[in-house]
Design a protein around this motif. Structure first.
Motif, short mmCIF file in Angstrom:
data_model
loop_
_atom_site.label_atom_id
_atom_site.label_comp_id
_atom_site.label_asym_id
_atom_site.label_seq_id
_atom_site.Cartn_x
_atom_site.Cartn_y
_atom_site.Cartn_z
N ARG A 14 6.24 -6.91 1.61
CA ARG A 14 6.82 -8.29 2.12
C ARG A 14 6.97 -8.76 0.78
NH1 ARG A 14 3.10 -12.32 5.68
NH2 ARG A 14 4.45 -14.12 5.97
N PRO A 15 8.25 -9.05 0.44
CA PRO A 15 8.65 -9.61 -1.01
C PRO A 15 8.24 -11.14 -1.07
CG PRO A 15 10.45 -8.17 -0.12
CD PRO A 15 9.25 -8.18 1.02
N ASN A 16 8.54 -11.82 0.14
CA ASN A 16 8.07 -13.04 0.19
C ASN A 16 7.71 -13.37 1.71
OD1 ASN A 16 10.36 -14.15 1.73
ND2 ASN A 16 11.35 -13.95 -0.29
N ARG A 17 6.98 -14.71 1.76
CA ARG A 17 6.53 -14.81 3.16
C ARG A 17 7.61 -14.88 4.52
NH1 ARG A 17 4.74 -21.13 3.30
NH2 ARG A 17 6.51 -21.82 2.36
N PHE A 18 8.78 -14.93 3.99
CA PHE A 18 9.95 -15.05 4.93
C PHE A 18 10.43 -13.76 5.39
CE2 PHE A 18 9.81 -19.18 2.58
CZ PHE A 18 9.65 -19.93 3.71
N THR A 36 4.41 -17.46 8.54
CA THR A 36 4.42 -17.97 7.05
C THR A 36 2.97 -17.67 6.64
OG1 THR A 36 4.16 -20.23 7.35
CG2 THR A 36 6.35 -19.45 7.21
N GLY A 37 1.89 -17.36 7.34
CA GLY A 37 0.64 -17.09 6.93
C GLY A 37 0.68 -15.88 6.22
N ARG A 38 -0.46 -15.51 5.50
CA ARG A 38 -0.43 -14.33 4.93
C ARG A 38 -0.72 -13.05 5.32
NH1 ARG A 38 -5.39 -17.23 1.17
NH2 ARG A 38 -4.22 -18.71 0.07
N CYS A 39 -1.25 -13.03 6.39
CA CYS A 39 -1.20 -11.86 7.27
C CYS A 39 -1.56 -10.43 6.16
CB CYS A 39 -0.08 -11.51 7.88
SG CYS A 39 0.49 -12.95 9.38
N LYS A 40 -2.15 -10.44 5.07
CA LYS A 40 -2.45 -9.51 4.16
C LYS A 40 -3.26 -8.47 4.80
CE LYS A 40 -6.01 -11.73 2.05
NZ LYS A 40 -6.55 -12.31 0.48
N GLU A 41 -4.30 -8.76 5.88
CA GLU A 41 -5.02 -7.65 6.45
C GLU A 41 -4.28 -7.04 7.44
OE1 GLU A 41 -5.06 -10.80 9.33
OE2 GLU A 41 -5.22 -10.80 7.02
N ILE A 42 -3.10 -7.45 7.84
CA ILE A 42 -2.18 -6.77 9.15
C ILE A 42 -1.12 -6.09 8.54
CG2 ILE A 42 -0.85 -7.15 11.01
CD1 ILE A 42 -2.39 -10.02 11.30
N LEU A 43 -0.36 -6.52 7.57
CA LEU A 43 0.78 -6.23 6.97
C LEU A 43 0.65 -5.37 5.77
CD1 LEU A 43 3.23 -9.05 7.76
CD2 LEU A 43 3.25 -6.92 8.99
N ILE A 44 0.40 -4.04 6.07
CA ILE A 44 -0.13 -3.13 4.99
C ILE A 44 0.77 -1.94 5.02
CG2 ILE A 44 -1.97 -1.38 4.54
CD1 ILE A 44 -4.06 -3.19 5.52
N ASP A 142 -5.39 -18.68 8.15
CA ASP A 142 -5.36 -17.40 7.38
C ASP A 142 -4.74 -17.91 5.90
OD1 ASP A 142 -2.76 -17.38 7.65
OD2 ASP A 142 -2.59 -15.11 7.65
N ALA A 143 -4.42 -19.14 5.92
CA ALA A 143 -3.71 -19.80 4.55
C ALA A 143 -4.08 -21.36 4.89
CB ALA A 143 -2.32 -19.38 4.48
N PRO A 144 -4.29 -21.95 3.84
CA PRO A 144 -4.53 -23.32 3.80
C PRO A 144 -3.35 -24.08 4.67
CG PRO A 144 -4.81 -22.83 1.42
CD PRO A 144 -4.29 -21.41 2.34
N THR A 145 -3.92 -25.20 5.43
CA THR A 145 -2.93 -25.71 6.37
C THR A 145 -3.25 -27.24 6.21
OG1 THR A 145 -2.20 -25.98 8.65
CG2 THR A 145 -4.29 -25.06 8.20
N GLU A 146 -2.67 -28.06 5.68
CA GLU A 146 -2.66 -29.59 5.22
C GLU A 146 -2.17 -30.01 6.85
OE1 GLU A 146 -4.41 -31.09 3.48
OE2 GLU A 146 -4.70 -29.12 1.99
N ARG A 147 -1.16 -29.38 7.20
CA ARG A 147 -0.57 -29.77 8.43
C ARG A 147 -1.61 -29.70 9.66
NH1 ARG A 147 2.93 -26.89 12.44
NH2 ARG A 147 4.13 -28.41 13.38
N GLY A 148 -2.11 -28.72 9.58
CA GLY A 148 -3.25 -28.58 10.71
C GLY A 148 -4.27 -29.57 10.56
#
Length: 218
Positions: A14-18, A36-44, A142-148
């Motif tokens: 995943r070169p970037n979040r998009f 746009t979350g990290r999903c780093k524990e999923i996308l291996i 799974d990533a900071p969310t000021e919007r949330g």
């Protein structure tokens, strides 16, 4: 909620979040990641993923990456647009006379405004999709969310003004029944959620069944 035109692939990176690079039948393809979350524990690298081809004219990428299988074997829908779609389907079965998506309230767009005349009830509902699982428990975000955090503050305000206010977590995986605030990643979200509970904001955990081509609240 069901997808058409689903294709299985292997995740590369995943070169970037998009965007992500995946392999389809030996060919490398660039796809859009609908989260746009990290999903780093999923996308291996090497994990199974599923792609949706919406067929929209003029797109830069043919496919959207909408689901993936963790190393544990758990299948997770990671489409950030899916929770609102499945909640709308679910709400249509809950005897509401009025369901208005994307409702403007205060300085925010709240996901749903609802009315049940028989109960003289006016509800504002914000929807969050949970894709982070740790030791059998769901966590958000799974990533900071000021919007949330902003949305929770709007729900607190709405509750104080007499609305029924609801924060609904759509759990985008099977077997998980609860979502806890991920305070290690975003302490402020946990603090806002605790304040919301204390003033009477309802927190719903909407359990789901996931298939590569579908997501359903059960």
């Amino acid at each position: 909620m069901k997808y058409s035109n689903i294709t299985k692939a292997k995740f590369i990176n995943r070169p970037n979040r998009f965007i992500a690079e995946v392999e389809i039948e030996g060919k490398v393809e660039i796809v859009h990641v609908k989260n746009t979350g990290r999903c780093k524990e999923i996308l291996i690298p090497g994990c199974e993923v599923w792609l949706h081809a919406p067929g929209t004219p003029g797109r830069k990428t043919k496919y959207d990456l909408v689901a993936a299988r963790k190393q544990s074997g758990m299948l997770i829908n990671i489409d950030s647009q899916a929770p609102n779609k499945v909640v709308k389907e679910w709400l249509e079965k809950q005897n509401y006379e009025k369901i208005i998506p994307e409702y403007t309230y205060g300085a925010s767009r709240i996901d749903f405004y609802l009315e049940r005349n028989i109960l003289q009830e006016k509800t504002l509902m914000e929807v969050k999709g949970c894709t982070l699982e740790i030791d059998g428990m769901g966590y958000f975000p799974d990533a900071p969310t000021e919007r949330g955090v902003k949305h929770i503050k709007e729900l607190i305000k709405a509750r104080k003004e007499g609305y029924r206010a609801v924060l609904a977590f759509v759990i985008q995986m099977d077997g998980i029944v609860e979502v806890r605030p991920n305070v290690d990643t975003h302490p402020e979200f946990g603090e806002a959620l605790e304040k919301a509970r204390k003033v009477g904001v309802e927190v719903l955990f909407l359990t789901c069944h996931v298939e590569p081509d579908s997501l359903e609240i059960i």
